[in-house]
Motif scaffolding. Structure first.
Motif, PDB file in Angstrom:
ATOM      1  N   ILE A   1      -2.973  -0.388  -8.263  1.00 29.83           N
ATOM      2  CA  ILE A   1      -4.453  -0.592  -8.018  1.00 29.83           C
ATOM      3  C   ILE A   1      -5.207   0.463  -7.624  1.00 29.83           C
ATOM      4  CG2 ILE A   1      -6.065  -2.172  -6.662  1.00 29.83           C
ATOM      5  CD1 ILE A   1      -3.361  -4.303  -7.018  1.00 29.83           C
ATOM      6  N   GLU A   2      -5.998   1.066  -8.198  1.00 25.87           N
ATOM      7  CA  GLU A   2      -6.640   2.308  -7.566  1.00 25.87           C
ATOM      8  C   GLU A   2      -7.787   1.907  -6.709  1.00 25.87           C
ATOM      9  OE1 GLU A   2      -7.858   4.924 -10.678  1.00 25.87           O
ATOM     10  OE2 GLU A   2      -5.965   4.786 -11.851  1.00 25.87           O
ATOM     11  N   THR A   3      -7.905   2.501  -5.505  1.00 27.55           N
ATOM     12  CA  THR A   3      -8.853   2.365  -4.575  1.00 27.55           C
ATOM     13  C   THR A   3      -9.842   3.260  -4.298  1.00 27.55           C
ATOM     14  OG1 THR A   3      -7.402   3.233  -2.576  1.00 27.55           O
ATOM     15  CG2 THR A   3      -7.338   0.661  -3.403  1.00 27.55           C
ATOM     16  N   TYR A   4      -9.652   4.326  -3.609  1.00 32.31           N
ATOM     17  CA  TYR A   4     -10.688   5.274  -3.330  1.00 32.31           C
ATOM     18  C   TYR A   4     -10.188   6.551  -3.499  1.00 32.31           C
ATOM     19  CZ  TYR A   4      -7.765   5.319   1.160  1.00 32.31           C
ATOM     20  OH  TYR A   4      -6.980   5.561   2.178  1.00 32.31           O
ATOM     21  N   ASP A   5     -10.961   7.557  -3.414  1.00 27.88           N
ATOM     22  CA  ASP A   5     -10.793   9.032  -3.491  1.00 27.88           C
ATOM     23  C   ASP A   5     -10.460   9.475  -2.058  1.00 27.88           C
ATOM     24  OD1 ASP A   5     -10.852  11.755  -3.720  1.00 27.88           O
ATOM     25  OD2 ASP A   5     -12.049  11.784  -5.315  1.00 27.88           O
ATOM     26  N   PRO A   6      -9.369  10.169  -1.837  1.00 28.55           N
ATOM     27  CA  PRO A   6      -9.216  10.348  -0.339  1.00 28.55           C
ATOM     28  C   PRO A   6      -9.768  11.745  -0.117  1.00 28.55           C
ATOM     29  CG  PRO A   6      -7.194  10.258  -1.501  1.00 28.55           C
ATOM     30  CD  PRO A   6      -8.121   9.744  -2.470  1.00 28.55           C
ATOM     31  N   ASP A   7     -10.213  12.326  -0.942  1.00 25.76           N
ATOM     32  CA  ASP A   7     -11.204  13.698  -0.741  1.00 25.76           C
ATOM     33  C   ASP A   7     -12.486  13.428  -0.595  1.00 25.76           C
ATOM     34  OD1 ASP A   7      -8.750  15.005  -0.761  1.00 25.76           O
ATOM     35  OD2 ASP A   7      -8.800  15.263  -2.931  1.00 25.76           O
TER      36      ASP A   7
ATOM     37  N   THR B   1       0.997  -1.090   0.010  1.00 26.90           N
ATOM     38  CA  THR B   1       0.182   0.052  -0.002  1.00 26.90           C
ATOM     39  C   THR B   1       0.967   1.057  -0.128  1.00 26.90           C
ATOM     40  OG1 THR B   1      -0.204   0.264   2.410  1.00 26.90           O
ATOM     41  CG2 THR B   1      -1.896  -1.191   1.397  1.00 26.90           C
ATOM     42  N   ASP B   2       0.446   2.289  -0.802  1.00 28.90           N
ATOM     43  CA  ASP B   2       1.293   3.393  -0.958  1.00 28.90           C
ATOM     44  C   ASP B   2       0.388   4.470  -1.472  1.00 28.90           C
ATOM     45  OD1 ASP B   2       3.830   4.681   0.010  1.00 28.90           O
ATOM     46  OD2 ASP B   2       3.570   5.440  -2.138  1.00 28.90           O
ATOM     47  N   PHE B   3       0.318   5.955  -0.943  1.00 30.39           N
ATOM     48  CA  PHE B   3      -0.614   6.767  -1.607  1.00 30.39           C
ATOM     49  C   PHE B   3       0.385   7.876  -2.005  1.00 30.39           C
ATOM     50  CE2 PHE B   3      -3.590   4.054   0.278  1.00 30.39           C
ATOM     51  CZ  PHE B   3      -4.891   4.348  -0.554  1.00 30.39           C
TER      52      PHE B   3
ATOM     53  N   LYS C   1     -10.482  -4.528  -3.222  1.00 32.88           N
ATOM     54  CA  LYS C   1      -9.433  -4.392  -4.098  1.00 32.88           C
ATOM     55  C   LYS C   1      -8.472  -5.447  -3.873  1.00 32.88           C
ATOM     56  CE  LYS C   1     -10.878  -1.173  -6.960  1.00 32.88           C
ATOM     57  NZ  LYS C   1     -11.244  -1.199  -8.396  1.00 32.88           N
ATOM     58  N   ALA C   2      -7.948  -5.492  -2.572  1.00 32.90           N
ATOM     59  CA  ALA C   2      -7.038  -6.467  -2.138  1.00 32.90           C
ATOM     60  C   ALA C   2      -7.646  -8.034  -2.327  1.00 32.90           C
ATOM     61  CB  ALA C   2      -6.779  -6.358  -0.674  1.00 32.90           C
ATOM     62  N   ALA C   3      -8.867  -8.241  -2.141  1.00 37.49           N
ATOM     63  CA  ALA C   3      -9.232  -9.744  -2.160  1.00 37.49           C
ATOM     64  C   ALA C   3      -9.244  -9.915  -3.781  1.00 37.49           C
ATOM     65  CB  ALA C   3     -10.659  -9.659  -1.726  1.00 37.49           C
ATOM     66  N   GLN C   4      -9.712  -8.912  -4.868  1.00 35.20           N
ATOM     67  CA  GLN C   4      -9.594  -9.276  -5.976  1.00 35.20           C
ATOM     68  C   GLN C   4      -8.126  -9.319  -6.716  1.00 35.20           C
ATOM     69  OE1 GLN C   4     -11.249  -5.528  -7.547  1.00 35.20           O
ATOM     70  NE2 GLN C   4     -13.612  -6.171  -7.246  1.00 35.20           N
ATOM     71  N   TYR C   5      -7.145  -8.809  -5.761  1.00 33.39           N
ATOM     72  CA  TYR C   5      -5.815  -8.982  -6.649  1.00 33.39           C
ATOM     73  C   TYR C   5      -5.321 -10.431  -6.069  1.00 33.39           C
ATOM     74  CZ  TYR C   5      -0.832  -7.972  -7.385  1.00 33.39           C
ATOM     75  OH  TYR C   5       0.636  -8.128  -7.692  1.00 33.39           O
ATOM     76  N   GLU C   6      -5.830 -11.102  -4.851  1.00 29.27           N
ATOM     77  CA  GLU C   6      -5.573 -12.361  -4.597  1.00 29.27           C
ATOM     78  C   GLU C   6      -4.016 -12.586  -4.119  1.00 29.27           C
ATOM     79  OE1 GLU C   6      -7.129 -14.791  -7.747  1.00 29.27           O
ATOM     80  OE2 GLU C   6      -8.722 -15.066  -6.610  1.00 29.27           O
ATOM     81  N   PRO C   7      -3.546 -11.432  -3.366  1.00 26.82           N
ATOM     82  CA  PRO C   7      -2.187 -11.675  -3.075  1.00 26.82           C
ATOM     83  C   PRO C   7      -1.721 -12.668  -1.940  1.00 26.82           C
ATOM     84  CG  PRO C   7      -3.236 -10.027  -1.513  1.00 26.82           C
ATOM     85  CD  PRO C   7      -4.263 -10.616  -2.573  1.00 26.82           C
ATOM     86  N   ASP C   8      -0.392 -13.158  -1.975  1.00 27.96           N
ATOM     87  CA  ASP C   8      -0.024 -14.112  -1.210  1.00 27.96           C
ATOM     88  C   ASP C   8       0.310 -13.588   0.250  1.00 27.96           C
ATOM     89  OD1 ASP C   8       0.089 -16.382  -2.808  1.00 27.96           O
ATOM     90  OD2 ASP C   8       1.777 -15.401  -3.905  1.00 27.96           O
ATOM     91  N   VAL C   9       0.542 -12.375   0.363  1.00 29.68           N
ATOM     92  CA  VAL C   9       1.118 -11.351   1.298  1.00 29.68           C
ATOM     93  C   VAL C   9       0.760  -9.852   1.108  1.00 29.68           C
ATOM     94  CG1 VAL C   9       3.483 -11.173   0.580  1.00 29.68           C
ATOM     95  CG2 VAL C   9       3.329 -11.049   3.003  1.00 29.68           C
TER      96      VAL C   9
ATOM     97  N   THR D   1      -3.279   2.162  -3.786  1.00 25.97           N
ATOM     98  CA  THR D   1      -3.099   3.566  -4.165  1.00 25.97           C
ATOM     99  C   THR D   1      -4.485   4.220  -4.471  1.00 25.97           C
ATOM    100  OG1 THR D   1      -1.617   5.336  -4.629  1.00 25.97           O
ATOM    101  CG2 THR D   1      -2.680   4.015  -6.460  1.00 25.97           C
ATOM    102  N   TRP D   2      -4.323   5.541  -4.515  1.00 29.49           N
ATOM    103  CA  TRP D   2      -5.499   6.565  -4.678  1.00 29.49           C
ATOM    104  C   TRP D   2      -6.343   6.229  -6.146  1.00 29.49           C
ATOM    105  CZ3 TRP D   2      -4.247  10.356  -8.294  1.00 29.49           C
ATOM    106  CH2 TRP D   2      -2.849  10.715  -8.089  1.00 29.49           C
ATOM    107  N   LYS D   3      -7.621   6.507  -6.306  1.00 26.83           N
ATOM    108  CA  LYS D   3      -8.273   6.325  -7.543  1.00 26.83           C
ATOM    109  C   LYS D   3      -7.831   7.629  -8.232  1.00 26.83           C
ATOM    110  CE  LYS D   3     -13.096   6.647  -8.847  1.00 26.83           C
ATOM    111  NZ  LYS D   3     -13.721   5.150  -8.625  1.00 26.83           N
ATOM    112  N   GLY D   4      -7.667   7.376  -9.666  1.00 27.90           N
ATOM    113  CA  GLY D   4      -6.876   8.163 -10.523  1.00 27.90           C
ATOM    114  C   GLY D   4      -5.535   8.330 -10.727  1.00 27.90           C
TER     115      GLY D   4
END
Length: 190
Positions: A69-75, A12-14, A94-102, A52-55
């Protein structure tokens, strides 16, 4: 036996989009470190996604060799309440759709608790990357609100691994979490 020759890793990183766009926006050390981690992991055949952020993809406007992977609009949303009806559900979906191992998250804050909660619900390991000495010696309390402090401590408790940058962080955290795996992984460079 688990084969670690290929992993699907979710960060995760915005602020990373600002680094990738090469803007003058202040991004902090974690985004620079994350960019190096991504390059190293990709070079070794792992799949990497970053929530990260939407857009953000339109903002960067270039092809990447990992998934942003865009998630939400922080504003958007009502302060505090938006975490429950918008931010957390969007991050989880979004995390579930990506199906990560970690899932790997860095920097002390509310997102530590949120991502630990999501990893727990997805039944996958959660790693917190200690990105600053302040995150290990309680100075985080001076820059986080009480609910953010609670979420951060919850995230550390739920983490499978707390990755430290140096011995100072290790010494502070092993005293608080003696049962945790606390490797020292020095900052990478690209």
């Amino acid at each position: 036996y688990r084969d670690f020759s290929f992993m699907k890793i979710l960060f995760t990183d915005f602020r990373l989009p600002y680094l990738l766009k090469d803007t003058s926006y202040p991004i902090g050390g974690w985004s620079v470190e994350l960019n190096s981690w991504i390059n190293g992991l990709r070079a070794n055949g792992h799949e990497v996604g970053v929530l990260t952020w939407k857009g953000a993809n339109a903002f960067i406007n270039k092809k990447l060799d990992f998934e942003l992977i865009e998630t939400y609009d922080p504003d958007k949303g009502i302060k505090i309440l938006k975490y429950f009806y918008y931010y957390i559900p969007t991050l989880y979906r979004k995390a579930a759709q990506y199906e990560p191992d970690v899932i790997i998250q860095a920097c002390a804050g509310l997102s530590t608790g949120i991502m630990a909660f999501i990893a727990d619900k997805l039944n996958i390991p959660f790693i917190h990357r200690c990105a600053s000495n302040m995150d290990s010696d309680n100075r985080y309390k001076s820059r986080l609100l009480k609910y953010q402090q609670i979420a951060f401590k919850y995230g550390l408790k739920k983490s499978n691994i707390i990755a430290c940058q140096n011995k100072y962080q290790y010494d502070n955290l092993i005293a608080k979490y003696p049962e945790k795996t606390l490797p020292i992984l020095h900052n990478p460079f690209f």
